[in-house]
Structures are given as C-alpha cells and as structure tokens.
Motif scaffolding. Structure first.
Motif, PDB file in Angstrom:
ATOM      1  N   ALA A   3      18.163  90.140  51.500  1.00 11.33           N
ATOM      2  CA  ALA A   3      19.544  89.662  51.561  1.00 11.33           C
ATOM      3  C   ALA A   3      19.615  88.138  51.534  1.00 11.33           C
ATOM      4  N   PHE A   4      18.813  87.479  52.366  1.00  8.94           N
ATOM      5  CA  PHE A   4      18.849  86.012  52.426  1.00  8.94           C
ATOM      6  C   PHE A   4      18.313  85.389  51.135  1.00  8.94           C
ATOM      7  N   PHE A   5      17.262  85.988  50.586  1.00  4.62           N
ATOM      8  CA  PHE A   5      16.711  85.465  49.340  1.00  4.62           C
ATOM      9  C   PHE A   5      17.759  85.508  48.226  1.00  4.62           C
ATOM     10  N   LEU A   6      18.479  86.635  48.111  1.00  4.43           N
ATOM     11  CA  LEU A   6      19.498  86.770  47.067  1.00  4.43           C
ATOM     12  C   LEU A   6      20.654  85.789  47.267  1.00  4.43           C
ATOM     13  N   VAL A   7      21.076  85.595  48.517  1.00  2.00           N
ATOM     14  CA  VAL A   7      22.161  84.642  48.801  1.00  2.00           C
ATOM     15  C   VAL A   7      21.810  83.264  48.262  1.00  2.00           C
ATOM     16  N   PHE A   8      20.598  82.797  48.579  1.00  2.70           N
ATOM     17  CA  PHE A   8      20.235  81.424  48.220  1.00  2.70           C
ATOM     18  C   PHE A   8      19.861  81.269  46.742  1.00  2.70           C
ATOM     19  N   ILE A   9      19.212  82.266  46.161  1.00  2.00           N
ATOM     20  CA  ILE A   9      18.790  82.129  44.759  1.00  2.00           C
ATOM     21  C   ILE A   9      19.994  82.195  43.817  1.00  2.00           C
ATOM     22  N   VAL A  10      20.992  83.032  44.134  1.00  3.15           N
ATOM     23  CA  VAL A  10      22.211  83.101  43.311  1.00  3.15           C
ATOM     24  C   VAL A  10      23.043  81.828  43.503  1.00  3.15           C
ATOM     25  N   SER A  11      23.104  81.342  44.738  1.00  2.00           N
ATOM     26  CA  SER A  11      23.827  80.089  45.013  1.00  2.00           C
ATOM     27  C   SER A  11      23.246  78.933  44.218  1.00  2.00           C
ATOM     28  N   GLU A  12      21.915  78.890  44.133  1.00  2.00           N
ATOM     29  CA  GLU A  12      21.245  77.801  43.409  1.00  2.00           C
ATOM     30  C   GLU A  12      21.730  77.722  41.955  1.00  2.00           C
ATOM     31  N   LEU A  13      21.875  78.873  41.306  1.00  2.00           N
ATOM     32  CA  LEU A  13      22.318  78.902  39.909  1.00  2.00           C
ATOM     33  C   LEU A  13      23.660  78.197  39.741  1.00  2.00           C
ATOM     34  N   PHE A  14      24.609  78.517  40.624  1.00  2.00           N
ATOM     35  CA  PHE A  14      25.968  78.007  40.442  1.00  2.00           C
ATOM     36  C   PHE A  14      26.150  76.599  41.020  1.00  2.00           C
ATOM     37  N   ILE A  15      25.311  76.215  41.974  1.00  2.00           N
ATOM     38  CA  ILE A  15      25.349  74.822  42.443  1.00  2.00           C
ATOM     39  C   ILE A  15      24.801  73.901  41.355  1.00  2.00           C
ATOM     40  N   LEU A  16      23.761  74.338  40.660  1.00  2.00           N
ATOM     41  CA  LEU A  16      23.264  73.563  39.514  1.00  2.00           C
ATOM     42  C   LEU A  16      24.325  73.456  38.422  1.00  2.00           C
ATOM     43  N   SER A  17      25.113  74.529  38.232  1.00  2.00           N
ATOM     44  CA  SER A  17      26.220  74.499  37.256  1.00  2.00           C
ATOM     45  C   SER A  17      27.294  73.499  37.685  1.00  2.00           C
ATOM     46  N   ALA A  18      27.626  73.518  38.987  1.00  2.00           N
ATOM     47  CA  ALA A  18      28.622  72.582  39.517  1.00  2.00           C
ATOM     48  C   ALA A  18      28.153  71.134  39.350  1.00  2.00           C
ATOM     49  N   MET A  19      26.862  70.916  39.537  1.00  2.00           N
ATOM     50  CA  MET A  19      26.304  69.565  39.364  1.00  2.00           C
ATOM     51  C   MET A  19      26.381  69.127  37.904  1.00  2.00           C
ATOM     52  N   SER A  20      26.202  70.073  36.978  1.00  2.00           N
ATOM     53  CA  SER A  20      26.331  69.757  35.550  1.00  2.00           C
ATOM     54  C   SER A  20      27.760  69.331  35.217  1.00  2.00           C
ATOM     55  N   TYR A  21      28.724  70.076  35.751  1.00  2.00           N
ATOM     56  CA  TYR A  21      30.132  69.741  35.534  1.00  2.00           C
ATOM     57  C   TYR A  21      30.460  68.377  36.148  1.00  2.00           C
ATOM     58  N   ASP A  22      29.901  68.106  37.326  1.00  2.00           N
ATOM     59  CA  ASP A  22      30.102  66.809  37.986  1.00  2.00           C
ATOM     60  C   ASP A  22      29.591  65.673  37.106  1.00  2.00           C
ATOM     61  N   ARG A  23      28.415  65.833  36.498  1.00  2.00           N
ATOM     62  CA  ARG A  23      27.847  64.807  35.609  1.00  2.00           C
ATOM     63  C   ARG A  23      28.705  64.643  34.354  1.00  2.00           C
ATOM     64  N   TYR A  24      29.265  65.754  33.846  1.00  2.00           N
ATOM     65  CA  TYR A  24      30.147  65.683  32.668  1.00  2.00           C
ATOM     66  C   TYR A  24      31.390  64.841  32.982  1.00  2.00           C
ATOM     67  N   VAL A  25      32.015  65.119  34.120  1.00  2.00           N
ATOM     68  CA  VAL A  25      33.233  64.370  34.490  1.00  2.00           C
ATOM     69  C   VAL A  25      32.899  62.897  34.717  1.00  2.00           C
ATOM     70  N   ALA A  26      31.777  62.623  35.398  1.00  2.00           N
ATOM     71  CA  ALA A  26      31.395  61.241  35.712  1.00  2.00           C
ATOM     72  C   ALA A  26      31.139  60.425  34.454  1.00  2.00           C
ATOM     73  N   ILE A  27      30.537  61.036  33.431  1.00  2.82           N
ATOM     74  CA  ILE A  27      30.176  60.312  32.211  1.00  2.82           C
ATOM     75  C   ILE A  27      31.311  60.294  31.193  1.00  2.82           C
ATOM     76  N   CYS A  28      32.011  61.411  31.038  1.00  2.00           N
ATOM     77  CA  CYS A  28      33.033  61.525  29.978  1.00  2.00           C
ATOM     78  C   CYS A  28      34.449  61.158  30.445  1.00  2.00           C
ATOM     79  N   ASN A  29      34.710  61.259  31.746  1.00  2.00           N
ATOM     80  CA  ASN A  29      36.036  60.889  32.280  1.00  2.00           C
ATOM     81  C   ASN A  29      35.890  60.021  33.533  1.00  2.00           C
ATOM     82  N   PRO A  30      35.223  58.865  33.397  1.00  2.00           N
ATOM     83  CA  PRO A  30      34.933  58.047  34.590  1.00  2.00           C
ATOM     84  C   PRO A  30      36.171  57.569  35.348  1.00  2.00           C
ATOM     85  N   LEU A  31      37.274  57.293  34.626  1.00  2.00           N
ATOM     86  CA  LEU A  31      38.488  56.804  35.283  1.00  2.00           C
ATOM     87  C   LEU A  31      39.157  57.892  36.123  1.00  2.00           C
ATOM     88  N   LEU A  32      39.056  59.138  35.666  1.00  2.00           N
ATOM     89  CA  LEU A  32      39.676  60.259  36.385  1.00  2.00           C
ATOM     90  C   LEU A  32      38.712  60.940  37.362  1.00  2.00           C
TER      91      LEU A  32
END
Length: 313
Positions: free
Chosen positions: A102-131
């Motif tokens: 149970a704990f392994f699945l919680v953290f391994i699935v979370s890792e996938l989507f936190i990495l996705s969120a970080m990708s989106y964060d980098r996209y906004v920071a580079i492509c829409n720096p003012l916003l």
C-alpha cells in the motif's frame, strides 16, 4: 472454502536479491550505504527547501515533495530488504506485506504526477515568465501536490484491498525482494482476471498520462527556447530545467524498461536489478542531481554550512 484459504497464508517468504551466502554481507553493506545516503539526501532537501527563505518558490515547493516521495517509497522497501540480508529466513507477515504494498504504491504513483507537475511548472516559468507568479500561485501548487497524493491513495487502497480480499494458496514464496502486486498475483487461488485488468488499466493510465504531460511540456519549452533571440536566454532556459529533465529520463527510462518489454525478454534477475534501481538508487541520485546541477541549492547548502561552522566554532 475461500475463508479457509485466506487463513492458510499467515506470512510470505521473500525470495530476496540473491540466494548466494557469500554475497549477503557485501550487498548488505552496499545497500545500507545507498539507503542511508538516500535518507540523508532527501531529508536534507526537505529541510533545506523548508527552512531557506530563498528557496520558497514553486520549483522548490515541488522539489520538497519529490524528495519526500523518494524518501517514502525507498523507506517502504529499503529497511525490510536490509533486515532480510541478516536473518536466516526472509519472511514478512501477511498484514505487513499488505502495508508495504500500500505505501509503496502511494509513493510510486505520486512520484509520476509530481514529476508531471514539475514539468508544467518549468513550462510556465520559461514560456510565460510574466504570468508565472499568478498561474503558479501557492494554492495551485498545493492542489498540484494534493491531487496526486489523493489519487495515489485511492489507487493504492483499491489494488491492495482487491488483492488481499482474494484467496491465497498454500504456496507463499514471493518472487521478489518486496511485496509488489504482480508477484503476489501468481500466489492467488481465486480468479485474478478482474484485478489484473484493474492493475493494467491503472498502470497504463498513470504512465501514459503523466509521461504525456512531461512530453508536451518539454515540447512547448523547446519551442519557446528556439524562438528566443539571445544565446544567454536559451542557456538560462536550458539550465533551469536540466536537473528535472535528467531525473525524468532516469525515472521513466527505468519504468519503461521494467514494464514496456515483450514477455519473452523478462527475467527475474533483470527485473530485480531494475527494481533495485528505481526503489533505492534513483531516490539516492535525485538529491545529488538537484544539488550538483542547481546553483540555488548549492548556495543554500553553503549558507547552511557556514551557519553550522560558526555555531560550533
């Protein structure tokens, strides 16, 4: 009969990393160093990004939860694996096996989507720096972390409860060094078609959707970088997402090697090596990648070191 079968298996025997006695001590030492390094690195990253006032940005907010997630799934597997090197029989109780899964699945699935969120964060920071401050507000950042954790908890409970509500046969040897869903399925007496379909659909959705977000984000980032006029701006844009891109390639590359291969090319030894890599080695590497490649983290570490040095001197 089903209730009776459920009471047959009270514990499982984990096959472990190796059955060669002469390798037990060297591997214990190696994995102890890896796990301790992972704990120190990820815990240090959590503390550093929490305490340092200059690291209170969305990027480091996500990095804090990435470190926490790495710490979570390596701890779900690591300590029990280390114990199994020094005991005669690699047993794990029925309920502890369920908890570990149970704990392994919680953290391994979370890792996938936190990495996705970080990708989106980098996209906004580079492509829409003012916003960027508006789009990546504190509330949005919290949602982008809370939703993956809630979803991964749902996935974990669904899979774990489904598996452990089915009947296990008398054979209790798990062909792995921790309780994972696929090796446990082979020990079930009940019809496993439903749970196999659930695991296949969820694993496919998690891997494809999170990887799609990462790929689209980086394609848009690449498009923005190509349109930049100054070489300095392009270099700065590349450097801001270099660490994250390295982590993504290593993590997804290992998962794809593990799960997106023909059945004939699967072997117990190669799967074990890949599992060791993403459960123990990657959580150790991530803090190193971010600290070695990131100027802000290196500066924060230097400030902490100076404070500690002045405090003790």
């Amino acid at each position: 009969m089903e209730a009776q079968n459920l009471t047959v298996v009270k514990e499982f025997i984990l096959m472990g990393i190796t059955d060669r006695p002469e390798l037990q001590a060297p591997l214990f030492g190696l994995f102890l160093i890896i796990y301790v390094s992972s704990v120190v690195g990820n815990l240090g990253m959590v503390i550093l990004t929490t305490m340092d006032s200059r690291l209170q940005t969305p990027m480091y907010f996500f990095l804090r939860y990435l470190a926490f997630t790495d710490l979570g799934y390596s701890t779900a597997v690591g300590p029990k694996m280390l114990v199994n090197f020094v005991v005669d029989q690699n047993t794990i109780s029925y309920y502890f096996c369920a908890i570990q899964l149970a704990f392994f699945l919680v953290f391994i699935v979370s890792e996938l989507f936190i990495l996705s969120a970080m990708s989106y964060d980098r996209y906004v920071a580079i492509c829409n720096p003012l916003l960027y401050p508006v789009i990546m507000s504190q509330r949005i950042c919290q949602l982008l972390v809370a939703i993956p954790y809630l979803y991964s908890t749902f996935v974990s409970l669904l899979v774990t409860v489904k598996i452990f509500n089915l009947s296990f046969c008398g054979y209790n040897v798990v062909s792995h060094f921790y309780c994972d869903s696929v090796p446990l399925l082979s020990l079930l007496c009940s019809n496993t078609h439903e749970i196999e379909m659930i695991i296949l659909i969820l694993a496919g959705f998690d891997l494809i959707s999170s990887l799609l977000i990462v790929l689209v984000s980086y394609l848009l980032i690449l498009e923005c970088i190509v349109r930049m006029n100054s070489a300095e701006g392009r270099h700065k844009a590349f450097s801001t997402c270099g660490s994250h891109l390295t982590v993504v390639i290593v993590f997804y590359g290992t998962l794809i090697f593990m799960y997106v291969r023909p059945g004939s090319s699967h072997s117990f030894d190669s799967d074990k090596v890949a599992s060791v890599f993403y459960t123990l080695v990657i959580p150790m590497l991530n803090p190193l990648i971010y600290s070695l490649r990131n100027k802000d983290v290196k500066c924060a570490l230097q400030r902490v070191w100076k404070k500690l040095h002045s405090f003790f001197s």
